[in-house]
Design an enzyme around this catalytic site. Structure first.
Site, short mmCIF file in Angstrom:
data_model
loop_
_atom_site.label_atom_id
_atom_site.label_comp_id
_atom_site.label_asym_id
_atom_site.label_seq_id
_atom_site.Cartn_x
_atom_site.Cartn_y
_atom_site.Cartn_z
CG HIS A 31 -5.57 6.42 1.52
ND1 HIS A 31 -4.89 5.22 1.46
CD2 HIS A 31 -6.16 6.55 0.31
CE1 HIS A 31 -5.06 4.67 0.28
NE2 HIS A 31 -5.84 5.46 -0.45
CB ALA A 52 -3.84 -4.52 4.56
CG MET A 60 -2.29 0.88 0.73
SD MET A 60 -3.97 1.16 1.34
CE MET A 60 -4.91 0.97 -0.15
CB ALA A 85 -8.48 3.19 -4.26
CG ASP A 104 1.85 -3.64 1.34
OD1 ASP A 104 1.84 -3.23 2.51
OD2 ASP A 104 0.84 -3.63 0.60
CE LYS A 149 -6.29 2.32 5.83
NZ LYS A 149 -5.23 2.03 4.85
CG ASP A 153 1.49 -2.73 6.31
OD1 ASP A 153 0.81 -1.91 6.94
OD2 ASP A 153 1.14 -3.20 5.20
NE ARG A 161 2.85 2.45 8.06
CZ ARG A 161 2.04 1.42 7.88
NH1 ARG A 161 1.07 1.47 7.00
NH2 ARG A 161 2.19 0.34 8.62
#
Length: 290
Positions: free
Chosen positions: A64, A22, A57, A53, A195, A61, A20, A169
């Site tokens: 999200h 970020a 994750m 927020a 993460d 986006k 990944d 994902r």
């Protein structure tokens, strides 16, 4: 971090590690996307917290934003302000507001996480290929990648969250796209490092070994400045919660950051000779598998 050369150790049968971005390779604490989500919703008069927020994750986006709008407290704000429940057109509107803000800001969060540059070099010294994928859209990655490369983070392949028709994902598609692009002959020879829970699920669904990242990632959520000010007890409590969440999602191992990855990959290489990642180790007592 150990940098033992491939002449004295081997990672066979492993062939590739897929990262990944970020919170894993760059942007300690995964700050860039979380803060921009807060700011984008605020432009519509909707208040969301950093914790909210962070919740979805790892997803693309658009997905999200859609997931955030399913949060009852956020949806209630939307109904009060706009007189109707949020729908797909509202997701589109927030996404359109989010994108230019994210593109403008992502470069500010391109610094490699400590140890990431050395880990990528170590992997290449071992003969492994380095893939990557992200929930970021391609337009955002196009801003991030040159700056990350200048700092030493340049995987062999990158897949963006919006460029596969099959989706992102937690499906396996971005991870498998790396397998195809890198010419890997067996998904069981790949390790997915992420993460987030959707990122771990992605790796599992692709049939790969998975390694969660706790301290540097979204689940702990410290900036470097916050980390420096936090007490050891608070840090360890957050790390423990993050590790538990990532293991519950199915991570085979969890590290605090990618700086710890080499030793874990040595363990996985030993385990990999014993069967599929989802089969568990069936060796007798004394096996080095956890």
């Amino acid at each position: 971090m150990s940098t033992t050369s491939s002449t004295s150790s081997t990672l066979a049968p492993l062939q590739a590690v897929i990262f990944d971005w970020a919170g894993t390779l760059v942007d300690f604490g995964s700050l860039a996307p979380t803060q921009i989500f807060v700011e984008a919703f605020a432009t519509f008069g909707i208040d969301i917290t950093l914790a909210q927020a962070r919740g979805p994750m790892g997803l693309s986006k658009w997905d999200h934003i859609h997931q955030l709008l399913q949060d009852e407290s956020i949806a209630a704000q939307w109904r009060r302000r706009f007189g109707a429940a949020p729908g797909a057109a509202d997701v589109d509107a927030i996404y359109a507001r989010f994108m230019p803000m994210q593109i403008a800001k992502v470069g500010e969060f391109s610094a490699p996480i400590e140890g990431a540059v050395q880990t990528l070099q170590w992997l290449r010294d071992q003969g492994l290929k380095v893939g990557s994928c992200s929930g970021y859209p391609r337009e955002v990655l196009d801003q991030l990648l040159p700056q990350a490369a200048a700092a030493g983070i340049a995987p062999d392949h990158v897949v963006a969250g919006d460029e596969l028709r099959a989706g992102g994902r937690p499906g396996p598609f971005m991870a498998l796209a790396n397998v195809l692009a890198l010419g890997i002959g067996d998904v069981r020879a790949c390790v997915k490092v992420d993460d987030t829970v959707p990122g771990i699920e992605e790796g599992l669904r692709a049939g790969m070994w998975t390694v969660g990242v706790s301290l540097s990632g979204n689940e702990v959520g410290y900036s470097l400045a916050e980390l420096a000010q936090a007490s050891p007890q608070e840090i360890e409590a957050r790390v423990a919660r993050a590790e538990a969440k990532l293991r519950k999602a199915g991570a085979h191992h969890v590290v605090r950051s990618v700086a710890e990855l080499p030793e874990v990959l040595r363990q996985i290489a030993l385990q990999a000779g014993h069967g599929r990642p989802d089969a568990g180790c069936q060796m007798p007592p004394g096996c080095p598998c956890p």
